[in-house]
Structure formats: structure tokens, C-alpha cells
Design an enzyme around this catalytic site. Structure first.
Site, mmCIF file in Angstrom:
data_model
loop_
_atom_site.group_PDB
_atom_site.id
_atom_site.type_symbol
_atom_site.label_atom_id
_atom_site.label_comp_id
_atom_site.label_asym_id
_atom_site.label_seq_id
_atom_site.Cartn_x
_atom_site.Cartn_y
_atom_site.Cartn_z
ATOM 1 N N TYR A 34 -13.850 1.211 2.089
ATOM 2 C CA TYR A 34 -14.575 -0.065 2.032
ATOM 3 C C TYR A 34 -14.882 -0.572 3.435
ATOM 4 O O TYR A 34 -14.390 -0.051 4.426
ATOM 5 C CB TYR A 34 -13.784 -1.097 1.228
ATOM 6 C CG TYR A 34 -12.573 -1.685 1.924
ATOM 7 C CD1 TYR A 34 -11.413 -0.936 2.110
ATOM 8 C CD2 TYR A 34 -12.575 -2.990 2.409
ATOM 9 C CE1 TYR A 34 -10.306 -1.469 2.740
ATOM 10 C CE2 TYR A 34 -11.464 -3.538 3.039
ATOM 11 C CZ TYR A 34 -10.334 -2.774 3.208
ATOM 12 O OH TYR A 34 -9.239 -3.309 3.839
ATOM 13 N N ARG A 53 -18.173 2.813 11.368
ATOM 14 C CA ARG A 53 -16.807 2.960 10.837
ATOM 15 C C ARG A 53 -16.845 3.388 9.371
ATOM 16 O O ARG A 53 -16.038 4.200 8.928
ATOM 17 C CB ARG A 53 -16.034 1.645 11.004
ATOM 18 C CG ARG A 53 -14.566 1.783 10.607
ATOM 19 C CD ARG A 53 -13.759 0.548 10.933
ATOM 20 N NE ARG A 53 -14.200 -0.601 10.166
ATOM 21 C CZ ARG A 53 -13.741 -1.827 10.337
ATOM 22 N NH1 ARG A 53 -12.831 -2.087 11.268
ATOM 23 N NH2 ARG A 53 -14.170 -2.824 9.591
ATOM 24 N N ARG A 100 -8.910 12.947 -15.540
ATOM 25 C CA ARG A 100 -8.074 12.565 -14.412
ATOM 26 C C ARG A 100 -7.431 13.803 -13.812
ATOM 27 O O ARG A 100 -6.665 14.490 -14.477
ATOM 28 C CB ARG A 100 -6.984 11.580 -14.858
ATOM 29 C CG ARG A 100 -6.112 11.112 -13.703
ATOM 30 C CD ARG A 100 -5.008 10.171 -14.148
ATOM 31 N NE ARG A 100 -4.187 9.789 -13.006
ATOM 32 C CZ ARG A 100 -3.166 10.510 -12.541
ATOM 33 N NH1 ARG A 100 -2.824 11.626 -13.118
ATOM 34 N NH2 ARG A 100 -2.484 10.072 -11.490
ATOM 35 N N HIS A 102 -6.071 15.088 -9.715
ATOM 36 C CA HIS A 102 -5.991 14.687 -8.302
ATOM 37 C C HIS A 102 -7.071 15.344 -7.450
ATOM 38 O O HIS A 102 -7.671 14.707 -6.598
ATOM 39 C CB HIS A 102 -4.618 15.043 -7.720
ATOM 40 C CG HIS A 102 -3.523 14.134 -8.168
ATOM 41 N ND1 HIS A 102 -3.111 14.036 -9.471
ATOM 42 C CD2 HIS A 102 -2.762 13.255 -7.482
ATOM 43 C CE1 HIS A 102 -2.146 13.157 -9.571
ATOM 44 N NE2 HIS A 102 -1.906 12.653 -8.372
ATOM 45 N N LYS A 144 -10.546 3.201 6.542
ATOM 46 C CA LYS A 144 -10.532 1.916 5.836
ATOM 47 C C LYS A 144 -10.523 2.207 4.331
ATOM 48 O O LYS A 144 -11.519 2.054 3.625
ATOM 49 C CB LYS A 144 -11.726 1.052 6.263
ATOM 50 C CG LYS A 144 -11.470 -0.433 6.030
ATOM 51 C CD LYS A 144 -12.395 -1.301 6.836
ATOM 52 C CE LYS A 144 -12.320 -2.769 6.451
ATOM 53 N NZ LYS A 144 -11.022 -3.414 6.605
ATOM 54 N N GLU A 176 -0.229 -3.080 14.300
ATOM 55 C CA GLU A 176 -1.264 -4.066 13.954
ATOM 56 C C GLU A 176 -0.691 -5.015 12.918
ATOM 57 O O GLU A 176 0.494 -4.965 12.604
ATOM 58 C CB GLU A 176 -2.529 -3.374 13.455
ATOM 59 C CG GLU A 176 -2.329 -2.548 12.196
ATOM 60 C CD GLU A 176 -3.607 -1.877 11.692
ATOM 61 O OE1 GLU A 176 -4.724 -2.309 12.025
ATOM 62 O OE2 GLU A 176 -3.476 -0.901 10.918
ATOM 63 N N LEU A 200 -6.207 0.499 12.201
ATOM 64 C CA LEU A 200 -7.625 0.477 11.861
ATOM 65 C C LEU A 200 -8.396 0.094 13.129
ATOM 66 O O LEU A 200 -8.028 -0.886 13.791
ATOM 67 C CB LEU A 200 -7.895 -0.555 10.759
ATOM 68 C CG LEU A 200 -9.345 -0.530 10.302
ATOM 69 C CD1 LEU A 200 -9.556 0.597 9.299
ATOM 70 C CD2 LEU A 200 -9.767 -1.846 9.701
#
Ligand code: PDD
Length: 279
Positions: A34, A53, A100, A102, A144, A176, A200
């Protein structure tokens, strides 16, 4: 809840009508990335840096989706509302697989979702309280990723202790915040950790580093030792939604004299001027 217009997979529709499958890998695995892009007076701030980014995050999770700046602008701009501070939340997941598993599905179309929200005014002038916590996150913090369980638990621990943020410590140095980058003023030098897989690469952080350099402030990109964090005269937390937040207590002890410091006041002024200049 306001039924605002959001973007989902090529369509603009009311939030209440924006639906994704329960087989979306973002829902099942947190298999997505995101961006949070601030916008002031209807204009996206540092868009190129946020898109760079975004592309780095997409490459890191091996999700091919190459849109250029104009294509992103065409998608995001219609979501912006006139007015003061807003932010675009943009999320891309690997999409909906038929079962589903992985491992990556063979055929899957990324899910692209974006919405615009107001940046809630955050009272910065009096400073905030922070705690330190052990940085128990994974080794890919430069992505991110929407997979934010560790960050959520860390932030909630801070909130439970009536603090605005948790500053994370790893092997004797600060990395951070749970959702922010960290700066400290130690012996009159502004320090922020170097970009690595442990943090980040914050866009707000980059703007501050540039402003410090251009304005001849004493600045170093490098380790903030825990001992130095604890004797710092100023600590700041930075992010797109909170800008530059001065921390006045750390683990219930005053930072410096427990007041918002002079270096923050200088940087706050420079940052607000910069915002006005580039818009
Ligand atoms: N988070 N570090 C982490 C872990 C973050 O989640 C964020 C921002 C930052 C600051 O990055 P930037 O200056 O580019 O916003 C650093 C956003 C705001 C969020 O998750 O909502």
C-alpha cells in the site's frame, strides 16, 4: 459512515458498494502492499517519490503492475476533494485466486483499491508522549506491506499507555516508530537512521533530510544508539499523516527539558514553507 466514492479495479463507486472476494489474497494472507499519499488543497504531495516506493514494494513482492505517473494520476486525481489536508490510501493485492494456497497462483489479476480521507488535524505544538518497545518485526520492513500485525500490536501498546507512538529498539539502537520514522537531536546534531531492511524509507523523512541539508543544519544519517535516544534534547516522529511530531516524554521521562525544542520549531517552519512552495 460517509458513503464516499472510492476506486476499485477500474470503477468509481460508493464505499458501501465496493466489495472484494473473500478469496482475495490480501484478505487471506495480507499478500499486498500500500501507499499513503498526502494531498494539500487538492494536490498530491511528493507523488513521484510515493510512486517510486510503490513500485519498489511491488517489485519486492514480485507483483507485476507497471503504471506510469500519468496513469496513476488519472486514477487518483478524481478521488481528491477540494479543501485542506487529505490523503489517498492506495492498496494493491495479488488478487483473487480460485483456492487458498500460500504459493502464488498461476493466473491472478491484482486488486487495486484507492480512497481519499481527511487527515485529522493533529495537535503538534505541545508535543506527544512515546514509549520504547522491542522491535519484534520481520526483516522486510522496507516493503510497505499490508501485513501489519506487528506494527498494530506495537501501536496499540503505545495507545494503551496513553502514548501517541512506540519507538522501536533493536539490539541497542532505535529503528523507527510503529507507523513513523524517528529523528533525534543529540549533541546539537539531528540524526535519523539510514534506510535499510529494518525501516520503511519514509517520504516525509526524505523531505526533512533534504531541508536540513539545504538549510545548513547539522545532520547525520546513521545509528541512533538507545543511550543517545535517552539523552537526546529532541525526538521527532515523522509520517505523511502526522508530518513532524515532537516527542516530549519517552517512557514517562522528559525529552530534553520536556518542552517542544528549537530544532523542531525551525524544521516545522521549513516544512510548512516547503509544502506551500511545491504545491
Ligand atoms: N505509515 N515507518 C512506518 C512503519 C510507517 O508505517 C510509516 C507511514 C512511516 C513514514 O512514512 P511516510 O513519511 O512515507 O508516511 C515510517 C503510514 C502513514 C500508514 O501506514 O498509515
Amino acid at each position: 459512515m460517509q458513503d464516499k466514492i472510492v476506486y476499485l479495479n477500474g470503477e468509481y463507486l460508493p464505499l458501501s458498494e465496493a466489495k472484494i472476494s473473500v478469496l482475495d489474497r490480501g484478505f487471506l494472507f495480507g499478500d499486498g502492499i500500500y501507499e499513503v499519499i498526502p494531498a494539500y488543497f487538492g494536490q498530491l504531495f511528493c507523488l513521484e517519490a510515493h510512486l517510486q516506493r510503490l513500485n519498489n514494494s511491488l517489485n519486492a513482492i514480485r507483483l507485476p503492475l507497471a503504471l506510469n505517473t500519468q496513469q496513476w494520476l488519472d486514477i487518483l486525481q478524481p478521488l481528491l476533494v477540494e479543501g485542506d489536508a487529505q490523503y489517498i490510501y492506495l492498496q494493491i493485492t495479488r488478487g483473487v485466486a480460485d483456492k487458498r494456497d500460500h504459493a502464488f497462483p498461476e493466473h491472478c489479476k491484482p486488486t487495486v483499491f484507492a480512497m481519499c480521507s481527511a487527515i485529522a488535524p493533529f495537535p503538534r505544538e505541545n508535543g506527544v508522549q512515546a514509549i520504547t518497545l522491542d522491535d519484534m518485526r520481520w526483516q522486510l520492513c522496507s516493503i510497505k506491506a499490508t501485513t501489519l500485525l506487528a506494527n498494530i500490536l506495537l501501536r496499540q501498546e503505545a495507545v494503551d499507555q496513553a502514548c501517541a507512538e512506540a519507538i522501536l529498539l533493536k539490539e541497542g539502537y532505535a529503528t523507527e516508530g510503529a507507523a513513523s520514522n524517528v529523528f533525534a537531536v543529540v549533541d546539537d546534531i539531528l540524526i535519523t537512521p539510514a534506510n535499510s531492511n529494518e525501516i520503511l524509507p519514509g517520504i516525509t523523512r526524505d523531505v526533512i533530510i533534504d531541508l536540513a541539508k539545504v538549510n545548513g543544519m547539522s545532520m547525520r544519517v546513521g545509528l541512533i544508539l538507545e543511550a543517545d535516544l535517552r539523552r537526546a534534547s529532541e525526538i521527532w516522529l515523522t509520517s505523511s499523516t502526522r508530518e513532524i511530531l515532537p516527542v516530549i516524554t519517552l517512557d514517562n521521562k522528559p525529552v530534553g527539558d520536556g518542552q517542544v525544542g528549537p530544532v523542531w520549531k525551525t524544521m516545522q517552519k521549513l516544512f510548512q514553507e516547503y509544502k506551500r512552495e511545491v504545491l
